[in-house]
Design a protein around this motif. Structure first.
Motif, PDB file in Angstrom:
ATOM      1  N   ILE A   6       0.949  -1.388   0.372  1.00  0.00           N
ATOM      2  CA  ILE A   6      -0.485  -0.187   0.178  1.00  0.00           C
ATOM      3  C   ILE A   6       0.669   1.066  -0.108  1.00  0.00           C
ATOM      4  O   ILE A   6       0.202   3.146  -0.016  1.00  0.00           O
ATOM      5  CB  ILE A   6      -0.453   0.542   1.234  1.00  0.00           C
ATOM      6  N   GLY A   7       2.395   0.843   0.001  1.00  0.00           N
ATOM      7  CA  GLY A   7       2.825   2.458  -0.305  1.00  0.00           C
ATOM      8  C   GLY A   7       3.240   3.406   1.385  1.00  0.00           C
ATOM      9  O   GLY A   7       2.257   2.663   2.280  1.00  0.00           O
ATOM     10  N   GLN A   8       3.457   4.072   1.726  1.00  0.00           N
ATOM     11  CA  GLN A   8       3.992   5.178   2.644  1.00  0.00           C
ATOM     12  C   GLN A   8       2.953   5.960   2.864  1.00  0.00           C
ATOM     13  O   GLN A   8       2.858   6.389   3.842  1.00  0.00           O
ATOM     14  CB  GLN A   8       5.551   5.606   2.732  1.00  0.00           C
ATOM     15  N   LEU A   9       2.722   6.628   1.519  1.00  0.00           N
ATOM     16  CA  LEU A   9       1.517   7.449   1.621  1.00  0.00           C
ATOM     17  C   LEU A   9       0.693   7.693   0.591  1.00  0.00           C
ATOM     18  O   LEU A   9       0.852   7.532  -0.001  1.00  0.00           O
ATOM     19  CB  LEU A   9       2.612   8.974   1.211  1.00  0.00           C
ATOM     20  N   CYS A  10      -0.762   7.646   1.131  1.00  0.00           N
ATOM     21  CA  CYS A  10      -1.936   7.841   0.483  1.00  0.00           C
ATOM     22  C   CYS A  10      -2.417   9.499   0.645  1.00  0.00           C
ATOM     23  O   CYS A  10      -2.269  10.018   1.865  1.00  0.00           O
ATOM     24  CB  CYS A  10      -2.996   7.034   1.428  1.00  0.00           C
ATOM     25  N   ALA A  11      -2.316  10.128  -0.533  1.00  0.00           N
ATOM     26  CA  ALA A  11      -3.067  11.534  -0.381  1.00  0.00           C
ATOM     27  C   ALA A  11      -4.800  11.545  -1.039  1.00  0.00           C
ATOM     28  O   ALA A  11      -5.029  10.724  -1.991  1.00  0.00           O
ATOM     29  CB  ALA A  11      -2.094  11.949  -2.032  1.00  0.00           C
ATOM     30  N   ILE A  12      -5.286  11.468   0.128  1.00  0.00           N
ATOM     31  CA  ILE A  12      -7.094  11.756  -0.123  1.00  0.00           C
ATOM     32  C   ILE A  12      -7.456  13.009  -0.971  1.00  0.00           C
ATOM     33  O   ILE A  12      -7.122  14.020  -0.311  1.00  0.00           O
ATOM     34  CB  ILE A  12      -7.395  11.382   0.486  1.00  0.00           C
ATOM     35  N   THR A  13      -8.203  13.162  -2.001  1.00  0.00           N
ATOM     36  CA  THR A  13      -8.310  14.366  -2.563  1.00  0.00           C
ATOM     37  C   THR A  13      -9.725  14.742  -2.312  1.00  0.00           C
ATOM     38  O   THR A  13     -10.498  14.312  -1.911  1.00  0.00           O
ATOM     39  CB  THR A  13      -8.556  14.205  -4.252  1.00  0.00           C
ATOM     40  N   ASP A  14      -9.643  16.534  -2.232  1.00  0.00           N
ATOM     41  CA  ASP A  14     -10.776  16.797  -1.310  1.00  0.00           C
ATOM     42  C   ASP A  14     -11.238  18.056  -2.422  1.00  0.00           C
ATOM     43  O   ASP A  14     -10.003  19.190  -1.839  1.00  0.00           O
ATOM     44  CB  ASP A  14     -10.875  16.894   0.628  1.00  0.00           C
ATOM     45  N   THR A  15     -12.633  18.445  -2.659  1.00  0.00           N
ATOM     46  CA  THR A  15     -12.650  19.820  -2.849  1.00  0.00           C
ATOM     47  C   THR A  15     -13.884  20.308  -2.279  1.00  0.00           C
ATOM     48  O   THR A  15     -14.531  20.740  -2.473  1.00  0.00           O
ATOM     49  CB  THR A  15     -13.007  19.500  -4.310  1.00  0.00           C
ATOM     50  N   VAL A  24      -8.523  16.141  -9.649  1.00  0.00           N
ATOM     51  CA  VAL A  24      -7.846  15.161 -11.236  1.00  0.00           C
ATOM     52  C   VAL A  24      -6.696  16.300 -10.852  1.00  0.00           C
ATOM     53  O   VAL A  24      -4.908  15.230 -10.912  1.00  0.00           O
ATOM     54  CB  VAL A  24      -7.969  15.222 -12.665  1.00  0.00           C
ATOM     55  N   GLU A  25      -6.568  16.994 -10.824  1.00  0.00           N
ATOM     56  CA  GLU A  25      -5.432  18.183 -10.811  1.00  0.00           C
ATOM     57  C   GLU A  25      -5.153  17.945  -9.110  1.00  0.00           C
ATOM     58  O   GLU A  25      -3.307  17.646  -8.866  1.00  0.00           O
ATOM     59  CB  GLU A  25      -5.994  19.616 -10.459  1.00  0.00           C
ATOM     60  N   LEU A  26      -5.286  17.653  -8.703  1.00  0.00           N
ATOM     61  CA  LEU A  26      -4.930  17.436  -6.834  1.00  0.00           C
ATOM     62  C   LEU A  26      -4.054  15.893  -7.052  1.00  0.00           C
ATOM     63  O   LEU A  26      -3.091  15.048  -6.333  1.00  0.00           O
ATOM     64  CB  LEU A  26      -5.518  17.054  -5.726  1.00  0.00           C
ATOM     65  N   ASP A  42     -15.492  11.823  -2.478  1.00  0.00           N
ATOM     66  CA  ASP A  42     -16.539  12.748  -2.784  1.00  0.00           C
ATOM     67  C   ASP A  42     -17.627  11.897  -2.433  1.00  0.00           C
ATOM     68  O   ASP A  42     -18.205  10.681  -3.371  1.00  0.00           O
ATOM     69  CB  ASP A  42     -16.345  13.536  -4.714  1.00  0.00           C
ATOM     70  N   LYS A  43     -18.593  12.835  -1.681  1.00  0.00           N
ATOM     71  CA  LYS A  43     -20.053  12.162  -1.144  1.00  0.00           C
ATOM     72  C   LYS A  43     -21.232  12.415  -1.711  1.00  0.00           C
ATOM     73  O   LYS A  43     -21.627  12.424  -1.557  1.00  0.00           O
ATOM     74  CB  LYS A  43     -19.815  11.982   0.523  1.00  0.00           C
ATOM     75  N   THR A  44     -20.791  13.551  -2.181  1.00  0.00           N
ATOM     76  CA  THR A  44     -21.562  14.818  -3.351  1.00  0.00           C
ATOM     77  C   THR A  44     -21.760  14.501  -4.766  1.00  0.00           C
ATOM     78  O   THR A  44     -22.390  15.176  -5.385  1.00  0.00           O
ATOM     79  CB  THR A  44     -21.532  16.114  -2.615  1.00  0.00           C
ATOM     80  N   LEU A  45     -20.879  13.975  -5.931  1.00  0.00           N
ATOM     81  CA  LEU A  45     -20.905  13.866  -6.695  1.00  0.00           C
ATOM     82  C   LEU A  45     -21.723  12.673  -7.533  1.00  0.00           C
ATOM     83  O   LEU A  45     -21.432  12.116  -6.676  1.00  0.00           O
ATOM     84  CB  LEU A  45     -19.980  13.789  -7.106  1.00  0.00           C
ATOM     85  N   PRO A  46     -22.402  12.779  -8.409  1.00  0.00           N
ATOM     86  CA  PRO A  46     -22.862  12.164  -9.294  1.00  0.00           C
ATOM     87  C   PRO A  46     -22.388  10.474  -9.540  1.00  0.00           C
ATOM     88  O   PRO A  46     -20.688  11.113 -10.173  1.00  0.00           O
ATOM     89  CB  PRO A  46     -24.040  12.585 -10.237  1.00  0.00           C
ATOM     90  N   SER A 137      -9.949  18.866  11.182  1.00  0.00           N
ATOM     91  CA  SER A 137     -11.109  19.573  10.662  1.00  0.00           C
ATOM     92  C   SER A 137     -12.299  18.985   9.753  1.00  0.00           C
ATOM     93  O   SER A 137     -13.238  19.470   8.892  1.00  0.00           O
ATOM     94  CB  SER A 137     -10.507  21.044  10.390  1.00  0.00           C
ATOM     95  N   THR A 138     -11.278  18.198   8.431  1.00  0.00           N
ATOM     96  CA  THR A 138     -11.844  17.254   7.826  1.00  0.00           C
ATOM     97  C   THR A 138     -12.795  17.065   7.669  1.00  0.00           C
ATOM     98  O   THR A 138     -13.826  16.361   6.742  1.00  0.00           O
ATOM     99  CB  THR A 138     -10.772  16.329   6.631  1.00  0.00           C
ATOM    100  N   LYS A 139     -13.063  16.571   8.798  1.00  0.00           N
ATOM    101  CA  LYS A 139     -14.309  15.479   9.328  1.00  0.00           C
ATOM    102  C   LYS A 139     -14.975  15.600  10.976  1.00  0.00           C
ATOM    103  O   LYS A 139     -13.819  15.546  12.176  1.00  0.00           O
ATOM    104  CB  LYS A 139     -14.342  13.716   9.679  1.00  0.00           C
TER     105      LYS A 139
END
Length: 212
Positions: A6-15, A24-26, A42-46, A137-139
C-alpha cells in the motif's frame, strides 16, 4: 493471504475543504510529489461524474506509478477498474466488496478501535485506516484524537498494515511512522497547501527521515 503493498503515503483528494484544485489536479500534483496512493473521496458527486473522474485519475496513476483507491464506492472501483476501495463502517461489508472486486484488489477498512480493526482483518481487509491520530477539521469526530501511542498498540495485534489518518502533516508524520504506522493518509496538508506537489515532497522526505 499475501500482503498487498500500500506504500507509505496516501493522498486523499478533497474539493470541499478547498476549491482551487480539482480531484484530477490534486491527484496529478500529489503523484508528482511522490504519493503512493491516491484516494478519491467525494460523497456528493453524481455517480456518472465520479466514475469519469476515477478513470482520469487511474490513467494518471498508471502513468506516474501510483495506485487509485476509491472511498466508499465499491461499484465505482469495480467499474473504473481502480486498484481498490476504502470502506467505512456504514459501507458495503468487506466480504461483499471482495466478491465484487476479487482477490487482487486492495480493500481498506476504517477502524477506530482495536475490536473493529480485528474484525476488519478477520473479514478480509488488506489494511486498516486507523485514527484520527491528531485533531482534524476535515471530518466531524465526536471522540478525542487517538495519539501516536495508539498506533504502536494496535500494530501489536494486527498482521495487516496500518494506515494512520487524521490531522497528519509534515511536522508530525515522522512520529507517526516511528510509532509503527506502515502508511499515512493525508488530506488538508496536501489539498490545502499552497503547492500540493511541494507539500507532498516534503511529507515524503519526512517519512524517509523517520524510517531510515
Amino acid at each position: 493471504m499475501r500482503k498487498k503493498h500500500i506504500g507509505q503515503l496516501c493522498a486523499i483528494t478533497d474539493t470541499h475543504i478547498q476549491s482551487r484544485f480539482s480531484h484530477v489536479e490534486l491527484a496529478r500534483l500529489a503523484l508528482q510529489g511522490g504519493a503512493d496512493i491516491i484516494q478519491l473521496r467525494d460523497k456528493t458527486l453524481p455517480t456518472s461524474e465520479l466514475f469519469c473522474i476515477a478513470k482520469e485519475i487511474l490513467t494518471l496513476c498508471q502513468a506516474l506509478g501510483g495506485k487509485l483507491i476509491i472511498n466508499d464506492r465499491a461499484d465505482i472501483a469495480l467499474a473504473a477498474d481502480a486498484d481498490g476501495v476504502h470502506l467505512g463502517q456504514d459501507d458495503l461489508p468487506i466480504a461483499e466488496a471482495r466478491k465484487l472486486l476479487g482477490e487482487n484488489k486492495i480493500i481498506g477498512a476504517t477502524a477506530s478501535t482495536l475490536a473493529l480493526a480485528k474484525q476488519a482483518e478477520f473479514d478480509g481487509a488488506d489494511y486498516i485506516g486507523f485514527g484520527h491520530i491528531f485533531p482534524t477539521s476535515t471530518k466531524h469526530k465526536p471522540e478525542p484524537p487517538k495519539g501516536v501511542l495508539a498506533i504502536s498498540e494496535i500494530k501489536k495485534s494486527l498482521r495487516i498494515p496500518v494506515m494512520a489518518i487524521g490531522g497528519i502533516d509534515y511536522e508530525n508524520i515522522g512520529e507517526v511512522m516511528r510509532a509503527g504506522a506502515d502508511s499515512a493518509a493525508v488530506v488538508s496538508a496536501i489539498c490545502c497547501a499552497e503547492n500540493p506537489e511541494a507539500a507532498t515532497q516534503e511529507i515524503k522526505k519526512q517519512i524517509a527521515e523517520a524510517i531510515k
